[in-house]
Design an enzyme around this catalytic site. Structure first.
Site, PDB file in Angstrom:
ATOM      1  N   GLY A 127       0.829  -1.202   0.000  1.00 41.68           N
ATOM      2  CA  GLY A 127       0.000   0.000   0.000  1.00 41.68           C
ATOM      3  C   GLY A 127       0.860   1.247   0.000  1.00 41.68           C
ATOM      4  O   GLY A 127       1.004   1.910   1.043  1.00 41.68           O
ATOM      5  N   GLU A 244      13.189  -3.487  -3.627  1.00 41.37           N
ATOM      6  CA  GLU A 244      12.227  -3.696  -4.710  1.00 41.37           C
ATOM      7  C   GLU A 244      12.858  -3.380  -6.051  1.00 41.37           C
ATOM      8  O   GLU A 244      12.698  -4.125  -7.025  1.00 41.37           O
ATOM      9  CB  GLU A 244      10.994  -2.825  -4.496  1.00 41.37           C
ATOM     10  CG  GLU A 244       9.972  -2.950  -5.622  1.00 41.37           C
ATOM     11  CD  GLU A 244       8.831  -1.955  -5.522  1.00 41.37           C
ATOM     12  OE1 GLU A 244       7.856  -2.107  -6.277  1.00 41.37           O
ATOM     13  OE2 GLU A 244       8.920  -1.022  -4.718  1.00 41.37           O
ATOM     14  N   GLU A 383      11.745   8.048 -15.184  1.00 33.85           N
ATOM     15  CA  GLU A 383      12.109   9.460 -15.202  1.00 33.85           C
ATOM     16  C   GLU A 383      12.530   9.929 -13.810  1.00 33.85           C
ATOM     17  O   GLU A 383      13.540  10.631 -13.646  1.00 33.85           O
ATOM     18  CB  GLU A 383      10.923  10.298 -15.714  1.00 33.85           C
ATOM     19  CG  GLU A 383      10.623  10.129 -17.196  1.00 33.85           C
ATOM     20  CD  GLU A 383       9.860   8.852 -17.503  1.00 33.85           C
ATOM     21  OE1 GLU A 383       9.694   8.533 -18.687  1.00 33.85           O
ATOM     22  OE2 GLU A 383       9.424   8.171 -16.546  1.00 33.85           O
TER      23      GLU A 383
END
Length: 399
Positions: A127, A244, A383
């Protein structure tokens, strides 16, 4: 592209290959090879097989039930699983939350949650992102107000991958609205069956609800479910994101994808000769292979540092950018190799009796191409990652 392995590492590679040949269910492997959507039972089945072998958590230390492997063994395992078309290990509990709990969680949290991640009792989702807080995550607005020994949470999270399968969600919430953006955030562990939580699926191009919205309305969360200190969640969030983004590099999946493209290019014809002999196609193929070799080496260096207790820094952003660019280039090469067979992309044209006419290898090309356009966006858009890299390098130069 193989590294030069020593005798022990080659023996380990042979052990992994033998395990996959014996334990990876052929129907599950065929489903992955065909690019079909995996359901929860598919993921749970592979999770249980790896856990029974003790190979579920390659990045975890042995004291917490992990494999205790070095960087090279993790690299070998990831590559062999990808080449065998094993399902991707769902990362949210194992790769993201697990390291955060080991580093910042309480002893009680480690004792309770880590074994449940391994056993599969808990399926975690993430989340983080909100409609107005994606790559600019620090602008999140989901609130958590302290009420005695609970927080009361209100707000919305979006792009919650595989949230429809999860019974737990780890969330970033704002606990001090008057503090600077990064300084008023806390990290909460929340049961998905808590009253006030609503999950709404988001249908993707391929017709699957891979991602979801999660709404929180007066959701009461025990204070003991907070990881670390109140208002220090940004520190834990950054730690999680470095893991991650390193994982997003997807070296094993890129190698499997590159091998598939080569097989396709040998089978498809261009100007009366195999496509792989076309100089323009061959040049693109060679460039992406060179880029992949360089990234794989960098990935090993960073994993090796992480194994010594050093959290990846800006290098994780570099891997995220390069890894996703490489995977998208491989997807594009596959689409070009398949030619007109890669045109359909709606779900009805990709599965069952409606599968497209053409060779078997053409079936997953369109699904993978369109689905993987997301790679350069999730986990922090490329980006934004380039900005992080530039700022970090320039700050280093000023010092």
């Amino acid at each position: 592209m193989d590294l030069t392995y020593n005798d022990d590492e080659r023996a380990f590679r042979d052990e992994v290959r033998g395990f996959l040949a014996e334990q990876l269910p052929p129907a599950l492997s065929a489903k992955v090879r065909a690019g079909a959507a995996l359901d929860k039972a598919d993921h749970d089945r592979w999770h249980a097989i790896l856990n029974a072998k003790g190979w579920l958590a390659p990045t975890w230390p042995e004291e917490h039930g992990g494999c205790g492997w070095d960087a090279v063994r993790r690299h070998i395992f990831e590559e062999e699983c990808a080449l065998a078309h094993a399902p991707r290990i769902v990362p949210f509990g194992l790769t993201m939350l697990g390291p955060v709990l080991m580093q910042f969680g309480s002893d009680a949290q480690k004792a309770h949650y880590l074994p449940r991640i391994l056993s599969g009792e808990d399926w975690w989702c993430q989340g983080y992102s909100e409609p107005g807080a994606g790559s600019d995550l620090a602008s999140l607005k989901t609130r958590a107000v302290r009420d005695g020994d609970h927080y009361v949470v209100n707000g919305q999270k979006t792009w919650t991958t595989l949230g429809q399968h999860a019974n737990k969600i780890f969330c970033l919430v704002r606990t001090d609205p008057d503090a600077k953006a990064q300084e008023g955030i806390s990290f909460l562990l929340i049961d998905m069956d808590t009253p006030g939580i609503e999950l709404r699926p988001i249908m993707l191009l391929d017709g699957t609800p891979e991602v979801n919205e999660v709404w929180f309305t007066d959701v009461r969360v025990p204070v003991e479910n907070r990881v670390g200190e109140e208002n220090k969640g940004w520190t834990y969030a950054k730690y999680l994101l470095t893991h991650e983004r390193t994982n997003i590099a997807g070296v094993g999946f890129s190698r499997a994808g590159l091998a598939s493209v080569k097989r396709m290019a040998r089978a498809e014809m261009s100007g009366g000769r195999p496509l792989i002999e076309n100089p323009f196609f061959a040049a693109r193929l060679a460039q992406v292979e060179i880029d992949l070799m360089a990234m794989a080496t960098t990935n090993l260096r960073i994993i090796s540092r992480a194994a010594r207790g050093q959290a990846p820094g800006v290098e994780s952003s570099m891997l995220k950018v390069k890894g996703t660019v490489i995977r998208q280039e491989i997807n594009d090469l596959a689409r070009r190799a398949a030619g007109p067979y890669a045109m359909p992309f709606v779900s009805e044209a990709l599965e069952g009796d409606n599968a497209p006419v053409g060779p078997d290898y053409a079936g997953p090309v369109a699904r993978q191409y369109f689905n993987n356009r997301k790679l350069s966006i999730f986990g922090g858009s490329n980006e934004i990652q380039r900005n992080i890299i530039a700022k970090t390098v320039l700050a280093g130069d000023r010092r």
